[in-house]
Design an enzyme around this catalytic site. Structure first.
Site, PDB file in Angstrom:
ATOM      1  CG  ASP A  94      15.748  31.004  47.788  1.00 29.13           C
ATOM      2  OD1 ASP A  94      15.824  30.055  46.989  1.00 29.13           O
ATOM      3  OD2 ASP A  94      16.705  31.377  48.522  1.00 29.13           O
TER       4      ASP A  94
ATOM      5  CB  THR B 181      17.719  14.204  44.722  1.00 30.73           C
ATOM      6  OG1 THR B 181      17.202  14.550  43.435  1.00 30.73           O
ATOM      7  CG2 THR B 181      18.186  12.760  44.703  1.00 30.73           C
TER       8      THR B 181
ATOM      9  CG  LEU C 262      13.091  19.486  36.837  1.00 29.53           C
ATOM     10  CD1 LEU C 262      12.901  20.720  37.721  1.00 29.53           C
ATOM     11  CD2 LEU C 262      12.047  19.437  35.736  1.00 29.53           C
ATOM     12  NE  ARG C 263      16.739  15.190  30.580  1.00 24.64           N
ATOM     13  CZ  ARG C 263      16.266  14.511  29.547  1.00 24.64           C
ATOM     14  NH1 ARG C 263      17.105  13.859  28.740  1.00 24.64           N
ATOM     15  NH2 ARG C 263      14.966  14.486  29.294  1.00 24.64           N
ATOM     16  CD  GLU C 264      21.903  22.575  36.557  1.00 24.86           C
ATOM     17  OE1 GLU C 264      22.172  22.041  37.629  1.00 24.86           O
ATOM     18  OE2 GLU C 264      22.538  23.536  36.087  1.00 24.86           O
TER      19      GLU C 264
ATOM     20  CG  ASN D 225      20.375  11.637  38.998  1.00 23.27           C
ATOM     21  OD1 ASN D 225      19.780  11.531  37.914  1.00 23.27           O
ATOM     22  ND2 ASN D 225      20.374  12.739  39.701  1.00 23.27           N
TER      23      ASN D 225
ATOM     24  CB  ALA E  87      34.096   8.712  25.639  1.00 21.68           C
TER      25      ALA E  87
ATOM     26  CB  CYS F 269      22.077  16.203  39.914  1.00 20.59           C
ATOM     27  SG  CYS F 269      20.895  17.538  40.106  1.00 20.59           S
TER      28      CYS F 269
HETATM   29  C1  UDX Z   1      20.741  15.137  35.968  1.00 17.88           C
HETATM   30  C2  UDX Z   1      19.638  14.125  35.673  1.00 17.88           C
HETATM   31  O1  UDX Z   1      19.664  13.801  34.286  1.00 17.88           O
HETATM   32  C3  UDX Z   1      18.299  14.730  36.008  1.00 17.88           C
HETATM   33  O2  UDX Z   1      17.264  13.794  35.800  1.00 17.88           O
HETATM   34  C4  UDX Z   1      18.332  15.109  37.476  1.00 17.88           C
HETATM   35  O3  UDX Z   1      17.089  15.558  37.903  1.00 17.88           O
HETATM   36  C5  UDX Z   1      19.398  16.152  37.690  1.00 17.88           C
HETATM   37  O4  UDX Z   1      20.657  15.598  37.329  1.00 17.88           O
HETATM   38  P1  UDX Z   1      21.906  17.198  34.880  1.00 17.88           P
HETATM   39  O5  UDX Z   1      22.820  17.086  36.061  1.00 17.88           O
HETATM   40  O6  UDX Z   1      21.354  18.538  34.534  1.00 17.88           O
HETATM   41  O7  UDX Z   1      20.607  16.229  35.108  1.00 17.88           O
HETATM   42  O8  UDX Z   1      22.733  16.702  33.635  1.00 17.88           O
HETATM   43  P2  UDX Z   1      22.625  15.503  32.584  1.00 17.88           P
HETATM   44  O9  UDX Z   1      22.128  16.048  31.320  1.00 17.88           O
HETATM   45  O10 UDX Z   1      21.919  14.357  33.191  1.00 17.88           O
HETATM   46  O11 UDX Z   1      24.193  15.128  32.415  1.00 17.88           O
HETATM   47  C6  UDX Z   1      24.898  14.841  33.591  1.00 17.88           C
HETATM   48  C7  UDX Z   1      26.386  14.912  33.275  1.00 17.88           C
HETATM   49  O12 UDX Z   1      26.779  13.815  32.438  1.00 17.88           O
HETATM   50  C8  UDX Z   1      26.817  16.182  32.552  1.00 17.88           C
HETATM   51  O13 UDX Z   1      28.017  16.654  33.138  1.00 17.88           O
HETATM   52  C9  UDX Z   1      27.098  15.712  31.130  1.00 17.88           C
HETATM   53  O14 UDX Z   1      28.125  16.476  30.501  1.00 17.88           O
HETATM   54  C10 UDX Z   1      27.588  14.294  31.370  1.00 17.88           C
HETATM   55  N1  UDX Z   1      27.396  13.398  30.229  1.00 17.88           N
HETATM   56  C11 UDX Z   1      26.139  13.135  29.816  1.00 17.88           C
HETATM   57  C12 UDX Z   1      28.507  12.804  29.631  1.00 17.88           C
HETATM   58  O15 UDX Z   1      29.639  13.058  30.012  1.00 17.88           O
HETATM   59  N2  UDX Z   1      28.316  11.944  28.609  1.00 17.88           N
HETATM   60  C13 UDX Z   1      27.064  11.649  28.141  1.00 17.88           C
HETATM   61  O16 UDX Z   1      26.954  10.872  27.202  1.00 17.88           O
HETATM   62  C14 UDX Z   1      25.941  12.273  28.763  1.00 17.88           C
END
Ligand code: UDX
Length: 440
Positions: free
Chosen positions: A30, A121, A152-154, A210, A254, A262
């Protein structure tokens, strides 16, 4: 296999540790030497459940090393992953400067045939740019390029890496395909699905995923605004929608909307890319607008409940963009905090993991490591992130320390009946307001 990883952020570090867990010999680097030093001592620079253990396992087995030079993760390697950031420029376009710099560094360091894989991405067409950059730097080397987007979802990245819904590989040659099949063989042997496409399909599919997920969340948040005006309950409407297998119950919660590194950047990059390709995609602008509107709706609920915001103290329960992470990038909680501060309120934030990151991001906000201290003397509390620690707060105790019994539930995460039983006026999003029987 001998693997190199360039970039040790949320994507690169998880990828490196997961590939070491699968039995590969991984060297990662890195540009942030402080981060590398921390990693080499067994530290992990961000909160991600299970990741410290996975990194420690790879390091102890001698299959995961952290090295300072890009050349050290290229020399004598079969596959090298590009896992560097692709942040949004002002106009939304993905900034690919780091990707190009890394591609050039990889080319200069290459000592033989090499498969270069873009994990970050990126807009469709980036792999072709990488291929041309590699060939221009070192025409004598047999480079292969492939796209292997991360999903990868955080907060659950380790699980997503080791138990992926699917592994997506975009490649144009049998050599590249064979290398990635071998790399992921432990997962495909365990029954995980490997999807092989051409490179452009893989790059586009990632953006599309996404953007669609963000669209689904914004759809339910637009529905919340309609429910507020119709006196309906968006959670009930979403529940009914989710029983249709073509819709599904996921991503219909909601609330304050989406954030993180992402969705915002990928949505903006996808919209910009579509426009550059000659097909403007205004739906995506509307998805982003509705998302911003969700924060405004929460702000209005606070202001309606408190009248003037000057001299008022508002506590934010949850600061990370979602539970399970300490990541506050593009967090709706911080957007709301800024709105409240601009309106003259005093804002006090609490989060189980992200308090320090939030304070660094927004110094004007006060922070507390304890939720009840954070709510002490508050005129209003707003649930911004649906952590377990926040869902399970002692609402009676919370009511006691607060000045006014106003509870805005920005994630519809609490039990409404319990809230009013504790004496709160309970204000969810997209659902009817409930006033405590104690009449406050
Ligand atoms: C996302 C994608 O899911 C993942 O595949 C990609 O590689 C990286 O970006 P992430 O950003 O970690 O992952 O979060 P995710 O769990 O997908 O949720 C995204 C956002 O949507 C979050 O802020 C979450 O709070 C919000 N969310 C999710 C809602 O507001 N309502 C929901 O019902 C679901």
């Amino acid at each position: 296999m001998r693997v190199g990883v360039v970039g040790c952020g949320h994507v690169g570090l998880v990828t490196a540790a997961a590939l070491a867990h699968l039995g590969h010999e991984v060297a990662a680097t890195d540009s942030d030497l402080e981060k590398l030093a921390l990693l080499s001592e067994g530290g992990v620079p961000f909160f991600e459940p299970g990741l410290p253990e996975l990194v420690a396992e790879g390091a102890a087995a001698g299959r995961l090393t952290f090295v300072p030079e890009t050349a050290d993760v290229v020399r004598d390697r079969e596959v090298v992953f590009i896992c560097v950031g692709t942040p949004p420029r002002e106009d939304g376009e993905a900034n690919l400067v780091a990707v190009e710099r890394v591609a050039r560094a990889i080319a200069r360091a290459a000592t033989g045939p090499l498969v270069v894989v873009e994990k970050s991405t990126v807009p469709v067409g980036t792999a072709e740019r990488v291929r041309r950059t590699l060939a221009r730097e070192r025409p004598e080397i047999a480079f292969e390029v492939a796209s292997n987007p991360e999903f990868l979802r955080e907060g659950r990245a380790v699980r997503d890496a080791l138990e992926p819904d699917r592994i997506l590989v975009g490649a144009e040659t049998e050599t590249a395909r064979a290398a990635l099949r071998a790399l992921y063989e432990p997962l495909t042997c365990a029954g995980r699905r490997l999807i092989e496409t051409d490179i452009a399909t893989a790059e586009l599919a990632k953006h599309a995923c996404n953007a669609f997920l963000a669209t689904k969340v914004s759809f339910v948040n637009a529905l919340a605004r309609i429910c507020e005006r119709a006196g309906a309950d968006v959670r009930s409407v979403a529940e009914v929608m989710g029983t249709d297998p073509r819709i599904g119950p996921e991503f219909l919660e909601a609330g304050l909307g989406w954030g993180g590194y992402c969705f915002p950047k990928d949505l903006a990059a996808f919209a910009r890319l579509a426009e550059d390709l000659g097909y403007p995609f205004p739906l995506l602008q509307e998805v982003a607008r509705i998302n911003d509107e969700a924060v405004e709706a929460a702000f209005e609920r606070v202001r309606d409940a408190l009248w003037n915001l000057e001299d008022k103290r508002v506590t934010l329960l949850g600061l990370a963009f979602k539970p399970g992470t300490d990541d506050v990038r593009f967090s709706p909680a911080l957007a709301l905090a800024e709105r409240l501060l601009a309106a003259g309120a005093t804002v006090v934030g609490y989060d189980p993991q992200a308090t320090a990151a939030a304070k660094a991001e927004l110094p004007a906000m006060q922070v507390c490591e304890d939720p009840y201290d954070a709510a002490d003397g508050a005129h209003c509390a707003v649930v911004c992130t649906a952590w377990g620690e926040i869902r399970s707060l002692d609402l009676g105790r919370l009511r006691e320390v607060m000045r006014y019994p106003i509870l805005v539930d920005g994630r519809n995460a609490l039990d409404a009946e319990a809230a009013i039983a504790a004496g709160f006026t309970y204000l969810p999003l997209g659902r009817p307001t409930l006033v405590s029987r104690q009449g406050t």
